[in-house]
Design a protein around this motif. Structure first.
Motif, PDB file in Angstrom:
ATOM      1  N   ILE A 294       0.828  -1.211   0.000  1.00 49.10           N
ATOM      2  CA  ILE A 294       0.000   0.000   0.000  1.00 49.10           C
ATOM      3  C   ILE A 294       0.868   1.268   0.000  1.00 49.10           C
ATOM      4  N   ARG A 295       2.123   1.113  -0.422  1.00 50.73           N
ATOM      5  CA  ARG A 295       2.915   2.326  -0.635  1.00 50.73           C
ATOM      6  C   ARG A 295       2.325   3.135  -1.785  1.00 50.73           C
ATOM      7  N   PHE A 296       1.532   2.466  -2.615  1.00 46.01           N
ATOM      8  CA  PHE A 296       0.873   3.171  -3.724  1.00 46.01           C
ATOM      9  C   PHE A 296      -0.575   2.699  -3.759  1.00 46.01           C
ATOM     10  N   ASP A 297      -1.425   3.485  -4.441  1.00 46.94           N
ATOM     11  CA  ASP A 297      -2.861   3.218  -4.394  1.00 46.94           C
ATOM     12  C   ASP A 297      -3.243   2.165  -5.452  1.00 46.94           C
ATOM     13  N   MET A 298      -3.608   2.593  -6.619  1.00 49.84           N
ATOM     14  CA  MET A 298      -3.925   1.707  -7.743  1.00 49.84           C
ATOM     15  C   MET A 298      -4.843   0.545  -7.346  1.00 49.84           C
ATOM     16  N   LYS A 299      -5.921   0.912  -6.637  1.00 44.71           N
ATOM     17  CA  LYS A 299      -6.891  -0.109  -6.218  1.00 44.71           C
ATOM     18  C   LYS A 299      -7.658  -0.653  -7.417  1.00 44.71           C
ATOM     19  N   PHE A 300      -8.202  -1.842  -7.260  1.00 47.59           N
ATOM     20  CA  PHE A 300      -9.023  -2.434  -8.313  1.00 47.59           C
ATOM     21  C   PHE A 300     -10.342  -1.657  -8.448  1.00 47.59           C
ATOM     22  N   ILE A 301     -10.789  -1.526  -9.716  1.00 43.80           N
ATOM     23  CA  ILE A 301     -12.116  -0.964  -9.958  1.00 43.80           C
ATOM     24  C   ILE A 301     -12.966  -2.090 -10.535  1.00 43.80           C
ATOM     25  N   ASP A 302     -14.097  -2.339  -9.872  1.00 42.25           N
ATOM     26  CA  ASP A 302     -14.954  -3.455 -10.281  1.00 42.25           C
ATOM     27  C   ASP A 302     -15.889  -2.974 -11.392  1.00 42.25           C
ATOM     28  N   LEU A 303     -15.669  -3.480 -12.608  1.00 43.09           N
ATOM     29  CA  LEU A 303     -16.472  -3.064 -13.752  1.00 43.09           C
ATOM     30  C   LEU A 303     -17.537  -4.106 -14.115  1.00 43.09           C
ATOM     31  N   THR A 304     -17.640  -5.159 -13.322  1.00 46.22           N
ATOM     32  CA  THR A 304     -18.513  -6.279 -13.690  1.00 46.22           C
ATOM     33  C   THR A 304     -19.909  -5.808 -14.097  1.00 46.22           C
ATOM     34  N   GLU A 305     -20.494  -4.973 -13.240  1.00 46.66           N
ATOM     35  CA  GLU A 305     -21.866  -4.513 -13.512  1.00 46.66           C
ATOM     36  C   GLU A 305     -21.907  -3.662 -14.777  1.00 46.66           C
ATOM     37  N   ASN A 306     -20.851  -2.869 -14.994  1.00 42.45           N
ATOM     38  CA  ASN A 306     -20.829  -1.977 -16.153  1.00 42.45           C
ATOM     39  C   ASN A 306     -20.729  -2.724 -17.477  1.00 42.45           C
ATOM     40  N   VAL A 307     -20.072  -3.888 -17.449  1.00 45.20           N
ATOM     41  CA  VAL A 307     -19.721  -4.494 -18.735  1.00 45.20           C
ATOM     42  C   VAL A 307     -20.566  -5.712 -19.097  1.00 45.20           C
ATOM     43  N   LYS A 308     -21.344  -6.177 -18.154  1.00 41.03           N
ATOM     44  CA  LYS A 308     -22.125  -7.395 -18.446  1.00 41.03           C
ATOM     45  C   LYS A 308     -23.304  -7.074 -19.361  1.00 41.03           C
ATOM     46  N   GLY A 309     -23.644  -8.047 -20.196  1.00 41.61           N
ATOM     47  CA  GLY A 309     -24.849  -7.948 -20.995  1.00 41.61           C
ATOM     48  C   GLY A 309     -24.744  -7.006 -22.175  1.00 41.61           C
ATOM     49  N   LYS A 310     -23.474  -6.685 -22.558  1.00 42.46           N
ATOM     50  CA  LYS A 310     -23.305  -5.796 -23.711  1.00 42.46           C
ATOM     51  C   LYS A 310     -22.890  -6.594 -24.949  1.00 42.46           C
ATOM     52  N   GLY A 311     -22.963  -7.883 -24.879  1.00 44.36           N
ATOM     53  CA  GLY A 311     -22.684  -8.699 -26.053  1.00 44.36           C
ATOM     54  C   GLY A 311     -21.236  -9.117 -26.219  1.00 44.36           C
ATOM     55  N   PHE A 312     -20.346  -8.676 -25.287  1.00 46.48           N
ATOM     56  CA  PHE A 312     -18.954  -9.159 -25.369  1.00 46.48           C
ATOM     57  C   PHE A 312     -18.850 -10.415 -24.527  1.00 46.48           C
TER      58      PHE A 312
ATOM     59  N   GLU B 200     -17.216 -14.092 -14.096  1.00 49.80           N
ATOM     60  CA  GLU B 200     -17.714 -13.812 -12.748  1.00 49.80           C
ATOM     61  C   GLU B 200     -17.346 -12.386 -12.348  1.00 49.80           C
ATOM     62  N   LEU B 201     -16.157 -11.970 -12.811  1.00 56.54           N
ATOM     63  CA  LEU B 201     -15.627 -10.685 -12.350  1.00 56.54           C
ATOM     64  C   LEU B 201     -14.851 -10.004 -13.474  1.00 56.54           C
ATOM     65  N   THR B 202     -15.072  -8.696 -13.617  1.00 62.87           N
ATOM     66  CA  THR B 202     -14.253  -7.896 -14.528  1.00 62.87           C
ATOM     67  C   THR B 202     -13.727  -6.707 -13.736  1.00 62.87           C
ATOM     68  N   ILE B 203     -12.410  -6.619 -13.627  1.00 67.13           N
ATOM     69  CA  ILE B 203     -11.814  -5.573 -12.801  1.00 67.13           C
ATOM     70  C   ILE B 203     -10.683  -4.880 -13.539  1.00 67.13           C
ATOM     71  N   ALA B 204     -10.436  -3.652 -13.117  1.00 63.72           N
ATOM     72  CA  ALA B 204      -9.435  -2.840 -13.797  1.00 63.72           C
ATOM     73  C   ALA B 204      -8.520  -2.174 -12.791  1.00 63.72           C
ATOM     74  N   ILE B 205      -7.324  -1.842 -13.241  1.00 66.62           N
ATOM     75  CA  ILE B 205      -6.505  -0.890 -12.491  1.00 66.62           C
ATOM     76  C   ILE B 205      -6.237   0.304 -13.395  1.00 66.62           C
ATOM     77  N   ASN B 206      -5.988   1.426 -12.739  1.00 67.38           N
ATOM     78  CA  ASN B 206      -5.699   2.642 -13.473  1.00 67.38           C
ATOM     79  C   ASN B 206      -4.196   2.907 -13.429  1.00 67.38           C
ATOM     80  N   ALA B 207      -3.549   2.710 -14.602  1.00 65.72           N
ATOM     81  CA  ALA B 207      -2.122   3.030 -14.702  1.00 65.72           C
ATOM     82  C   ALA B 207      -2.030   4.503 -15.078  1.00 65.72           C
ATOM     83  N   LYS B 208      -1.882   5.314 -14.050  1.00 61.80           N
ATOM     84  CA  LYS B 208      -1.929   6.762 -14.260  1.00 61.80           C
ATOM     85  C   LYS B 208      -0.795   7.221 -15.170  1.00 61.80           C
ATOM     86  N   GLY B 209      -1.160   8.031 -16.149  1.00 62.72           N
ATOM     87  CA  GLY B 209      -0.148   8.646 -17.014  1.00 62.72           C
ATOM     88  C   GLY B 209       0.412   7.706 -18.061  1.00 62.72           C
TER      89      GLY B 209
END
Lengths: 581, 581
Positions: A287-305, A312-321
């Motif tokens: 935890i010297r750095f943040d970069m927590k997981f962002i749970d996108l499961t709800e956002n991405v389900k049911g869009k045909g991909f 079960e799970l779709t998650i992201a990290i933000n690689a800043k910059g």
């Protein structure tokens, strides 16, 4: 043999006649003068010989090689050319007598902070490697830590008790090293993986507060940061709850950082195992750095991909910059997560450059949808989202690895910054897919959370949590422990959950179960990996750097060439024979 | 779970409401009152329950058995009937709430200072044995000693370095315990009998001052005061001579006695090995009492008594005040020296009673001759001379044993009196009659006295003395050490004297020999038996009393039933099989 060591003379000592003894670090000639840097554990002192005024002595000095041991007597002089980098840098010794105490052949590598010796060579000649400041100071610091730990715990009424090294073999968990008994042929002792049962017995014995800095042994295939023998700071307390243990040992760790590194650590944050997995994909998040997981499961389900739809799970990290990462860089990251050590099938990205939002799955999601992901991630222009999708636990672990890799690339794991963290509420059990059964996540003596005891009785092992905790610093597990079961009946339930028959439980742990019949106190404890603690505090990844005589990854000591064959007669006496078929 | 422990409440705390938790030591009813002594590591506090004013609580208290764990809340009251023997003896607790935390079945022996449990039973339930003050305090005192030792040595710049437990097997000396290597099948590690070679390597490595409180292992048939695993205080220093080591560690031992027992020891006397043997027949004489040997050889030879005439040595001790020993007592002493453990052929006496001088060999020596012996022995009316005669070394050892036996009878080995002694100038070699060869008396790395090096070259091994020394307290060897060889060539001579071929020496000690090629400093050290030091300071004969979980004389832990059989699969994995034929 000496009046002073090589690290203590300074400008106050000018004109004193002194005697030093030590190793020749280097020697150089300058006009009619010869200079020798004389080294011992405490430092380096410059010796000077003058060819004009004492040619015989100077001649003798010129014939001395590196790592010779010499004893000199001389007068302390103020240097004209001062060296402010070392404590003795303001003086030098005008030598009047010189004795060669022992000679040295040329060392196989240079005894310098930056040595030219490779790892294997330095291990083979570890006694020369330890002459180097860096290794020597590691060992000195390790010693200092051990003294600080012992005095701190002693002041809190902890007693150090030596538990046996020759103990009973227990099949549960990692492999034991075993020791054939000559006096009881056909039988074996085991070397302890930890003094777990003994420290619990010491609590039953009423010792109230126990600790031990103790060697433990595990016959595992070795990774870079594992050794077959390692050292634990093993601790146990009676009449306590989890909170007491966390506070006591948080105090210890703060004390060590203050004393050794002059760093005042803030109160350690606490995080449940569940949150650690959900936010960092690891039970030991850095935890010297943040970069927590962002749970996108709800956002991405049911869009045909299909991938997202079936995951079960779709998650992201933000690689800043990192929005400007090239195609090549992104391909490399994809290859990185596809390596068998990580095991992902692929990597999805979405980047927000000056040109707008772009992703590797533009076919399935429009800009508006993707910009919602960016919003959810608090990501902005210039940022790069790295997305994994699949079965929950595996995906979390994979993204956790990628998070660390990105942090390495972005230099977010700052050396010299220390971020401790308590991870709490570990699961009590762990499912093993190979053997298709539950194992104890910590060990079979760990207490379930009071409110989860009924889950054990109902067979709902998956959801039972333990009064177990780990101390993590900078993403490294430094210590772990638990509140123990002190009730005989609950211990029986636990063994049953772990598929032990009564007979097996009695055979292996009978003496501990017996002990629980005689007024066992509520108790709990923790064990720290001392080698790792030293390494983390020393900003190193490798525990080998902090062990005087480590073994290599095959469990061999290349210096003494051990293990080795032993005599047939000895095998006979022990009642065993070699059988490698 | 508690506001105080059971050892700290006193008259200052009257009227406080407190919570205690601990074990029920005993319970008694007195009129309408019930008293419970509640015990923890720190002490005992008296609880009081009143049947009249709180009958339900009192009833509950009466149903609680010995060694139950209870938690109580109550008010501190001044006792009417004070007990001055314990720190909490002026108060008692009027209990207002009582929780049973854990139950206990009846212990197999009483948890009292004088227990009714025999040795085996107490070992089987060692966790209950440790609840007894006497055993608990032994462990606490051992801990205190270890803290004192570490801080003392740390203040003198000694560094504690952990040396490996899995090392290379060396055939010399006592038997190694070995550990089969799974990763290197057919090969074995050994457990260290001492970290001897590693500490010498640490000196070559330049660490200057090393110590370690460390477990060591010896697979020997066990005697009463031996354990297969034992603890040493292992120390080594560079750039020192014998004198530096004796002074440093005499300082340590004085410090321990001052801190732990408030005893100021005088400077330790020194005695050569030769004198110790000649005067006490032992290399670890108990000098709490005098009773030195009187050499009568010159007085008794050539007088026609065959035994004396043919003996190399005739020596006596003066048993002061024993002239009135009866015929029966003298016969018993004679039987005692004739036991196989001593091995004498008989015992000669001469006594000076009121009736005059009388001896068992009046036929051969007249009164005048015998009174000369008395004169030489500074013996007078009332004294008894006990005389042995025969081959020098054997006779000395036998009379040494008899000296101790007489001291026991005369109560001269006073408990609480401590007489340390340095025994110095040990022989370098020891002749072994069974194998008809010389062995190293200390170990093969011990330095001969400078002036005796030529004896090695001449093959006169018998007369070569070593820079080796033992610390003896009250007749117990507490520590021993030596100045080491730091010169490669001298080490080679030494190995040659010990009948090592170059090949054998290289195979076993090659890495140490190699190390000596790279500027080895002059160095030496000492190792103390920590278990024995604890026992001697605690006035005990048995080291078992100071070890938390000792093994019995067959090397078994009767509590955990170890050693034990291991699974066939494990043997297979290790590449060994049982072969007890």
């Amino acid at each position: 043999m000496r009046t002073h060591n090589c690290g203590e003379l300074n400008i106050q000592d000018v004109n004193k006649t002194i005697t030093l003894i030590g190793w020749v670090q280097r020697s150089r000639e300058l006009g009619g003068m010869t200079f020798i840097d004389l080294r011992d554990r405490y430092g380096i002192t410059q010796l000077v010989f003058n060819m004009e005024t004492s040619s015989a002595l100077c001649q003798k000095a010129r014939e001395i090689g590196r790592e010779y041991i010499i004893q000199i007597t001389g007068k302390v002089l103020e240097r004209s050319n001062k060296n402010n980098k070392i404590p003795t840098g303001e003086i030098e010794i005008e030598v009047s007598d010189l004795q060669i105490i022992n000679e040295s052949i040329t060392p196989p590598f240079t005894i310098e902070d930056e040595s030219d010796g490779g790892d294997e060579l330095r291990m083979k000649y570890r006694y020369l490697d330890i002459r180097r400041n860096i290794v020597k100071n590691n060992l000195i610091n390790r010693h200092k830590l051990s003294i600080l730990i012992r005095n701190y715990l002693n002041n809190l009424n902890f007693i150090e008790v030596e538990t046996p090294v020759l103990i009973k073999s227990t099949p549960e968990g990692a492999r034991d090293f075993v020791v054939p008994s000559r006096m009881n042929k056909g039988e074996f002792y085991a070397l302890p993986q930890s003094p777990q049962q003994y420290k619990q017995l010491l609590m039953v014995a009423g010792l109230d507060r126990y600790f031990q800095i103790v060697k433990c042994f595990r016959d595992e295939d070795l990774r870079a940061d594992r050794q077959p023998e390692f050292t634990q700071i093993d601790c146990e307390m009676s009449f306590v709850e989890q909170e007491d243990i966390l506070n006591t040992f948080e105090g210890l760790v703060k004390h060590l950082f203050k004393e050794v590194k002059n760093i005042e650590l803030s109160d350690f944050p606490r995080m449940t195992y569940e949150n650690a997995m959900n936010l960092y994909g690891s039970d030991k998040p850095d935890i010297r750095f943040d970069m927590k997981f962002i749970d996108l499961t709800e956002n991405v389900k049911g869009k045909g991909f299909k991938l997202f739809d079936e995951s079960e799970l779709t998650i992201a990290i933000n690689a800043k910059g990192c929005a400007e990462y090239s195609r090549k860089q992104l391909d490399e990251l994809t290859e990185w997560v596809k390596r068998p050590q990580i095991g992902a099938k692929g990597l999805i990205y979405a980047k927000h450059t000056k040109e707008g939002i772009k992703s590797s799955i533009d076919k399935f999601f429009n800009t508006e949808e993707i910009s919602q992901w960016f919003q959810k991630a608090d990501a902005h222009e210039g940022d790069l989202l790295l997305i994994l999708s699949g079965e929950k636990e595996k995906t979390q672990k994979m993204l956790g690895e990628l998070r660390l890799e990105m942090a390495n690339k972005l230099n977010l794991r700052k050396q010299g910054s220390f971020q401790p963290l308590w991870v709490i509420d570990f699961p009590l059990f762990e499912w093993d897919e190979t053997t298709n059964r539950f194992y104890a996540k910590h060990h079979p003596f760990t207490s379930p959370k009071k409110e989860h005891i009924k889950l054990l009785e109902n067979g709902d092992l998956k959801n039972a949590n333990a009064n177990a905790y780990d101390l993590v610093i900078n993403g490294v597990e430094i210590g772990g422990g638990s509140i123990r079961i002190h009730n005989k009946d609950l211990q029986k339930v636990m063994f049953k959950c772990l598929n032990f028959t009564d007979e097996e439980a009695t055979k292996q742990f009978g003496f501990l179960m017996d002990a629980f019949s005689y007024g066992a106190p509520p108790h709990g404890g923790i064990a720290f990996g001392f080698d790792r603690l030293c390494a983390v505090m020393g900003n190193s990844d490798s525990i080998k750097d902090y062990i005087a005589f480590p073994k290599n990854n095959s469990g061999r000591d290349v210096m003494s060439e051990s293990p080795s064959q032993i005599a047939i007669e000895q095998l006979k006496e022990l009642g065993i024979s070699i059988n490698t078929k």
